[in-house]
Design a protein around this motif. Structure first.
Motif, mmCIF file in Angstrom:
data_model
loop_
_atom_site.group_PDB
_atom_site.id
_atom_site.type_symbol
_atom_site.label_atom_id
_atom_site.label_comp_id
_atom_site.label_asym_id
_atom_site.label_seq_id
_atom_site.Cartn_x
_atom_site.Cartn_y
_atom_site.Cartn_z
ATOM 1 N N VAL A 207 24.003 102.431 -69.297
ATOM 2 C CA VAL A 207 22.950 102.650 -68.398
ATOM 3 C C VAL A 207 22.224 101.320 -67.892
ATOM 4 O O VAL A 207 21.859 100.299 -68.580
ATOM 5 C CB VAL A 207 21.777 103.213 -69.311
ATOM 6 N N PHE A 208 22.213 101.224 -66.470
ATOM 7 C CA PHE A 208 21.062 100.001 -65.827
ATOM 8 C C PHE A 208 20.097 100.923 -65.152
ATOM 9 O O PHE A 208 20.223 101.720 -64.539
ATOM 10 C CB PHE A 208 22.372 99.618 -64.959
ATOM 11 N N GLY B 215 19.833 99.996 -75.279
ATOM 12 C CA GLY B 215 19.444 100.648 -76.302
ATOM 13 C C GLY B 215 20.029 102.407 -75.769
ATOM 14 O O GLY B 215 19.723 103.287 -76.703
ATOM 15 N N GLU B 216 20.304 102.524 -74.585
ATOM 16 C CA GLU B 216 20.579 103.935 -74.129
ATOM 17 C C GLU B 216 22.184 104.170 -73.846
ATOM 18 O O GLU B 216 22.531 105.034 -73.278
ATOM 19 C CB GLU B 216 19.816 104.169 -72.762
ATOM 20 N N TYR B 217 22.924 103.101 -74.421
ATOM 21 C CA TYR B 217 24.345 103.402 -74.333
ATOM 22 C C TYR B 217 24.804 104.468 -75.126
ATOM 23 O O TYR B 217 24.108 104.620 -76.259
ATOM 24 C CB TYR B 217 25.074 102.045 -74.814
ATOM 25 N N ARG B 218 25.715 105.127 -74.703
ATOM 26 C CA ARG B 218 26.143 106.094 -75.588
ATOM 27 C C ARG B 218 27.494 106.020 -75.448
ATOM 28 O O ARG B 218 28.382 105.551 -74.790
ATOM 29 C CB ARG B 218 25.752 107.619 -75.092
ATOM 30 N N ASP C 203 11.887 107.984 -71.675
ATOM 31 C CA ASP C 203 12.827 106.953 -71.905
ATOM 32 C C ASP C 203 14.159 107.496 -71.767
ATOM 33 O O ASP C 203 15.208 106.766 -71.023
ATOM 34 C CB ASP C 203 12.939 106.182 -73.067
ATOM 35 N N GLY C 204 14.456 108.565 -72.002
ATOM 36 C CA GLY C 204 15.785 109.095 -72.045
ATOM 37 C C GLY C 204 16.931 108.800 -73.059
ATOM 38 O O GLY C 204 17.970 109.210 -72.925
ATOM 39 N N ALA C 205 16.232 108.221 -74.049
ATOM 40 C CA ALA C 205 17.310 107.719 -75.120
ATOM 41 C C ALA C 205 17.302 108.975 -76.218
ATOM 42 O O ALA C 205 16.729 109.671 -76.773
ATOM 43 C CB ALA C 205 16.489 106.568 -75.777
ATOM 44 N N GLY C 206 18.735 109.111 -76.399
ATOM 45 C CA GLY C 206 19.163 110.180 -77.363
ATOM 46 C C GLY C 206 20.417 109.982 -77.907
ATOM 47 O O GLY C 206 20.954 108.911 -78.030
ATOM 48 N N ALA D 280 21.698 105.242 -81.282
ATOM 49 C CA ALA D 280 22.130 103.763 -80.873
ATOM 50 C C ALA D 280 21.279 102.614 -81.228
ATOM 51 O O ALA D 280 20.132 102.774 -80.841
ATOM 52 C CB ALA D 280 22.758 103.916 -79.551
ATOM 53 N N ASP D 281 21.807 101.534 -81.743
ATOM 54 C CA ASP D 281 20.831 100.552 -81.900
ATOM 55 C C ASP D 281 20.919 99.711 -80.623
ATOM 56 O O ASP D 281 21.519 99.940 -79.549
ATOM 57 C CB ASP D 281 21.500 99.723 -83.228
#
Length: 703
Positions: free
Chosen positions: A423-424, A432-435, A477-480, A488-489
């Motif tokens: 994610v950019f 922190g939002e990479y999956r 934030d969309g983090a999940g 994810a760390d």
């Protein structure tokens, strides 16, 4: 956009001889300069079907409106004329090295009556002896300050010199014996020039003569009991040795050479040069260039040689030039360098020894220079804004894509197929939002089908989250999580529930699942991958997210439903950002795929025993010595291991009995079966995993 056929010359009009050609645009500006061994054959390559041309070449020939050429006698003359025209016209489609600073040199003005030692930048002047370049001016001043004790050459400006001569009083350096004060007649012009020439000899590496002479004078002064003079000479020797230490010997044979290294990607290249004189590194410099044409490493080296030696002559061109790749053909370039020097110049690739080791150092500097340039470029707010605007314009978006998600598929010959999502936001990474995903829908290698599965899974979760919440919450934030993971760390790697912070949770404590949608989805691939991603979105009824793909080979941007790609200019900040996003997704996918592969290789029969953790597995291996001995043990013997009860021992025995033992090792020379212990694949005594025994068929290149 011009049609190349409108200005294509007839083949019979183009001479079949060496020469230099120029492409001009409709305003008669020169946009490209090139040389050729055969003008007829070279120019014919530009006037073929546009679909067969490289995108960068296609842009050049459609921008041009005419072409002209000049015939020369030899390829060396073509090389010289090409360099002259590139300097004169500064064509936009040629490789141009951007030197962000003028490197300082230590200069001795031998063209003056009283030569002066000073720091000089810019163009070199006739009659001035140069040493360097140096990375910093203070490095020159430190060296000069040490050498002035032994070689008190004039360092003052013309104004200070004339004022001292008028008043009959030298400057401060004259009073502290760091200048021989020719301004007031303490030394004759002839003696001062000889002093300056000795200074140049010492800087050129001929140091032994002066050290031996000073040591002899020191001993003579001591024998004559002139102890103050002997002490002063001792200090002079120390100053010379300290100045010599600033340039440690890197090549023992007192080599004069320039080492050139190139670090490059699809869009840019960084060049680093180390100047070695007398076996010591005397200077360093470097440039960064946009690759606005399709060039090889050898061509980049050729352009660097033109940049370095186009205006040099004599000893400024060293006897030896070491490069990572040779220009094609190499003979004209080598002959041109020999002509510039006036003596033979060796142009070659180092293969072994100290020179190869030093070349590796120069290569690391080039890689660091390119990475630093990219970091500075990516962190600039204005540049990022322009990049997002260019992407929006190229793809026909209503607004700049502030959130971009990029997906890549990675596998090893069809095994361990995984995918990554990076994610950019506002042109910056959101690690922190990479999956990352495991491909579950099928087995085997199918990048298109894998891309369809990943996009479907990601956006099904987005729709489910949207349905659950009913509306977007402010500050989402969309983090999940991902399928089979909780979060994810900050490094983008998977972690357990304990590392999920409050910002990644809803009010009820549940982790959010892909709640924030992107404005643009980028896939690593061409038309098939783009079509698969768009089909996945269409099946889910999502029509407000744009999709594009970036094909690595030609850096073409593909959009759904189009037969032709969007070709962004090579200098486009938008293309640069898309490339960074794509490369980061590729890196993240490769990292995950390697982790899975290594974990699978380390797996052993004890891993299948339910409820058996790492501590008790290590205890079992430590007690029995190997899995082979553990397999032959009885249940009672297994129970002797601390922490192992009868039920667990029975489970272990059953699991080992069902697991097929490893194939025996065979001595390929004698055919003898080697009765060796079974490899321990659970870990060594330190608890670190052991990776021995990796089968050859598993080794290969990740994709």
């Amino acid at each position: 956009m011009a049609d190349p056929s409108s200005y294509r010359p007839r083949p019979g009009d183009i001479p079949d001889s060496p020469g230099v050609y120029r492409f001009r645009d409709e305003h008669r500006r020169v946009i490209y300069v090139g040389k050729a061994k055969s003008l007829r054959q070279r120019l014919a390559n530009y006037f073929q079907d546009l679909a067969n041309l490289h995108p960068r070449t296609r842009t050049m020939v459609t921008t041009a409106a005419s072409v002209e050429w000049t015939v020369v006698s030899t390829e060396v003359e073509a090389l010289q004329l090409e360099y002259s025209w590139i300097k004169e016209y500064d064509p936009r489609f040629n490789v141009k090295y951007r030197d962000d600073k003028s490197y300082p040199y230590l200069a001795v003005t031998l063209n003056e009556q009283f030569p002066r030692v000073q720091v000089m930048r810019g163009h070199k002047k006739k009659g001035v002896r140069y040493f360097g370049p140096y990375a910093h001016a203070w490095a020159i001043r430190d060296t000069v300050d040490l050498l002035l004790r032994v070689f008190p050459v004039r360092t003052c400006s013309a104004g200070v010199f004339k004022n001292a001569a008028r008043t009959g009083r030298p400057c401060l350096l004259g009073y502290i014996d760091k200048c021989s004060a020719p301004c007031v007649g303490r030394i004759t012009p002839e003696d001062h020039r000889e002093l300056a020439e000795e200074f140049c000899d010492f800087m050129a590496g001929r140091t032994g003569t002066y050290l031996r002479r000073l040591e002899k004078q020191m001993m003579e002064a001591a024998e004559e009991m002139e102890y103050e003079r002997a002490a002063r000479l001792r200090d002079d020797i120390g100053a010379l040795k300290k100045a010599m230490e600033k340039n440690a010997v890197v090549l023992a044979d007192a080599t004069d050479a320039d080492l050139i290294a190139v670090a490059e990607d699809e869009l840019e290249a960084a060049v680093q040069i180390f100047h070695v004189r007398g076996g010591r590194v005397r200077g360093q410099r470097g440039w960064v260039t946009d690759k606005v044409e399709d060039v090889t490493t050898g061509a980049l080296v050729e352009h660097a040689l033109q940049q370095l030696y186009g205006e040099e002559s004599g000893d400024a061109v060293p006897k030896e030039v070491l490069v990572p790749a040779l220009p094609e053909p190499v003979e004209p370039v080598q002959e041109w360098l020999t002509g510039r020097r006036g003596a033979n110049v060796s142009l070659r690739i180092p293969q072994r020894g100290d020179k190869k080791a030093l070349m590796e150092t120069v290569q690391r500097n080039a890689q660091q220079s390119l990475a630093l340039h990219k970091t500075r470029r990516a962190s600039d707010l204005t540049t990022r804004s322009r990049a997002l605007e260019e992407i929006a314009e190229a793809l026909g978006l209503d607004s700049a894509p502030l959130r971009i998600e990029c997906y890549d598929i990675s596998h090893l010959q069809g095994d361990d197929v995984v995918a990554s999502m990076v994610v950019f936001e506002d042109g910056l990474q959101r690690k922190g939002e990479y999956r990352r995903f495991q491909i579950k829908g099928f087995a085997g290698q199918d990048d298109v089908r894998s891309m369809h599965e990943v996009i479907s899974r990601r956006f099904r979760r987005y729709l489910a989250e949207k349905e659950r919440t009913g509306e977007w919450a402010d500050g989402t934030d969309g983090a999940g999580g991902i399928d089979g993971a909780d979060g994810a760390d900050t490094d983008g790697t998977l972690a357990g529930p304990e590392v999920i912070t409050d910002s990644l949770k809803d009010d009820d404590g549940r982790p959010r699942k892909f709640a924030y949608p992107p404005q643009l989805v980028v896939v690593d691939g061409g038309q098939p991958q783009v079509a698969a991603a768009q089909r996945a979105l269409d099946e889910l009824g999502i029509d407000d997210i744009a999709v594009c793909g970036l094909a690595k080979r030609l850096e073409e941007v593909w959009v759904p439903g189009e037969d032709d790609p969007v070709v962004l200019p090579r200098t486009s900040e938008g293309l640069y950002l898309l490339q960074r996003v794509r490369d980061e997704a590729h890196r993240f996918a490769i990292t995950y795929q390697r982790t899975k592969r290594a974990k699978r290789f380390r797996a052993g029969p004890l891993d299948d025993v339910p409820g058996l953790g790492e501590t008790r597995k290590q205890a079992l291996i430590k007690h029995f010595g190997s899995v082979k001995k553990l397999r032959s043990a009885t249940i009672e013997q297994i129970q002797e291991v601390p922490g192992i009860g009868r039920k667990t021992a029975e489970t272990i025995a059953v699991a080992l009995a069902q697991a097929a033992p490893a194939a025996p090792a065979v001595n390929t020379a004698t055919g003898e079966i080697i009765e060796d212990e079974e490899p321990d694949t659970t870990g060594d005594s330190s608890g670190e995993p052991v990776t021995a025994g990796v089968p050859d068929e598993r080794r290969g290149q990740e994709t």
